[in-house]
Design an enzyme around this catalytic site. Sequence first.
Site, PDB file in Angstrom:
ATOM      1  N   HIS A  95       0.810  -1.222   0.000  1.00  0.00           N
ATOM      2  CA  HIS A  95       0.000   0.000   0.000  1.00  0.00           C
ATOM      3  C   HIS A  95       0.842   1.272   0.000  1.00  0.00           C
ATOM      4  CE1 HIS A  95       0.041   1.013   4.408  1.00  0.00           C
ATOM      5  NE2 HIS A  95       0.131  -0.290   4.587  1.00  0.00           N
ATOM      6  N   ASP A 121       5.801   1.925   6.931  1.00  0.00           N
ATOM      7  CA  ASP A 121       4.557   1.187   6.683  1.00  0.00           C
ATOM      8  C   ASP A 121       3.722   2.066   5.756  1.00  0.00           C
ATOM      9  OD1 ASP A 121       2.078  -0.021   6.703  1.00  0.00           O
ATOM     10  OD2 ASP A 121       1.616   0.513   8.771  1.00  0.00           O
ATOM     11  N   GLU A 174      -5.249   1.693   2.406  1.00  0.00           N
ATOM     12  CA  GLU A 174      -5.140   0.502   3.258  1.00  0.00           C
ATOM     13  C   GLU A 174      -5.395   0.862   4.710  1.00  0.00           C
ATOM     14  OE1 GLU A 174      -2.940  -2.599   5.728  1.00  0.00           O
ATOM     15  OE2 GLU A 174      -2.762  -0.438   5.700  1.00  0.00           O
ATOM     16  N   GLU A 175      -4.835   2.005   5.125  1.00  0.00           N
ATOM     17  CA  GLU A 175      -4.866   2.379   6.547  1.00  0.00           C
ATOM     18  C   GLU A 175      -6.260   2.736   7.059  1.00  0.00           C
ATOM     19  OE1 GLU A 175      -2.540   1.790   8.435  1.00  0.00           O
ATOM     20  OE2 GLU A 175      -0.650   1.898   7.338  1.00  0.00           O
ATOM     21  N   HIS A 220       3.290   3.479  12.752  1.00  0.00           N
ATOM     22  CA  HIS A 220       2.137   4.389  12.903  1.00  0.00           C
ATOM     23  C   HIS A 220       2.463   5.575  13.814  1.00  0.00           C
ATOM     24  CE1 HIS A 220      -1.386   1.832  11.247  1.00  0.00           C
ATOM     25  NE2 HIS A 220      -0.259   1.567  10.618  1.00  0.00           N
TER      26      HIS A 220
HETATM   27 CO    CO Z   1       0.477  -1.037   6.561  1.00  0.00          CO
END
Ligand code: CO
Length: 351
Positions: free
Chosen positions: A66, A176, A208-209, A319
């Site tokens: 992603h 990420d 995606e998140e 995150h």
């Molecule tokens: Co991710």
Amino acid sequence: MVTPAKTVELFRRLSEAPGPSGQEGEVRAIIRPEVEKLVDEVRTDTLGDLIAHRKGRGKRVMIAAHMDEVALMVSHIEKEGLLRFRKVGGIDDRVLLTKTVYVGKDRLPGVIGAKPIHLQDPKERGQVIRLDNLFIDIGAKSQEEAEKLVKVGEYAVFTTSFERFGGGLVKGKALDDRAGCMVLLETLRSLRETALKLDVYGVFTVQEEVGTRGAAVTAYDIAPDIGFVLEGTVCSDTPGTDPQGQSTVIGAGPAISIMDAGTIADRRMVDFLVATADENGIPHQFRRATSGGNDGARIHLAREGAPTASISVPCRYIHSPVSVCSLDDLQNAARLLEAALKKIAEGGLKL
Ligand code: CO
């Protein structure tokens, strides 16, 4: 292992590019010219997913990484010119305080402010300052001045610059899942000259998140026989976390998921990946957390279902404004996927 300077530079550009869910255009613009050199056809769908198709006869394999990252969105402008905001994706309120951000497409600098320690009473000092009491300061003196610069609905992203440090580690924002995007690009690059009896779709997904949304439409479109997800995943291998709660260990190789909140990986795929890694001397580990989820949640449920597995790069402090990963883990993830694809093309995966 030595990671070429060119590869690290591409990772830096990807990490530093803003790509909040729903506005992944800058990340896509970096990936597109890179991937165009590696596949037969590249297209963007309605939601903004970038689909890189390496045509071939054989099983249809979808590999997703992603493009989006966790971010903030302006929700209100106070009369003092300060911006109230909401989170886009899962961010811990505790990591927000005093971080610097860029607001909007023009990257207006901002600081996430709150009351300083001197002015907090003893009770306040023991408490987490929650999102409702935070604001973004863009230096505007009034609502009127702020409104000339920013509109409600604009995104804010962290300003972290990407750097190499330690023995083969990097730190930066949005690892990420820019790490996963790198693994996908590196795999397609190393397979470029190799004939493969496979129909490969490298998919750089959006949103995606906020609920694996890009993966939902691309998996429907592609109707894969097999799915792979490339992720930057949770890692807490630091003092204070029991080995059993660490999920993954940095530098110990790509992590293979068994189960998370959205997917129970196809066990034949898990066993196949472990065997492939062993045969090729590629270090690997299991992702030992069962919380969190990724694009696999949608891909394995596409159409009549597709056996799906995740290969992840462990990322500490995920995150948050800054995370850390190992370049060796990234390269080993690409080596594992490359070996797996070659083996699948030769009929080595029995489903
Ligand atoms: Co991710």
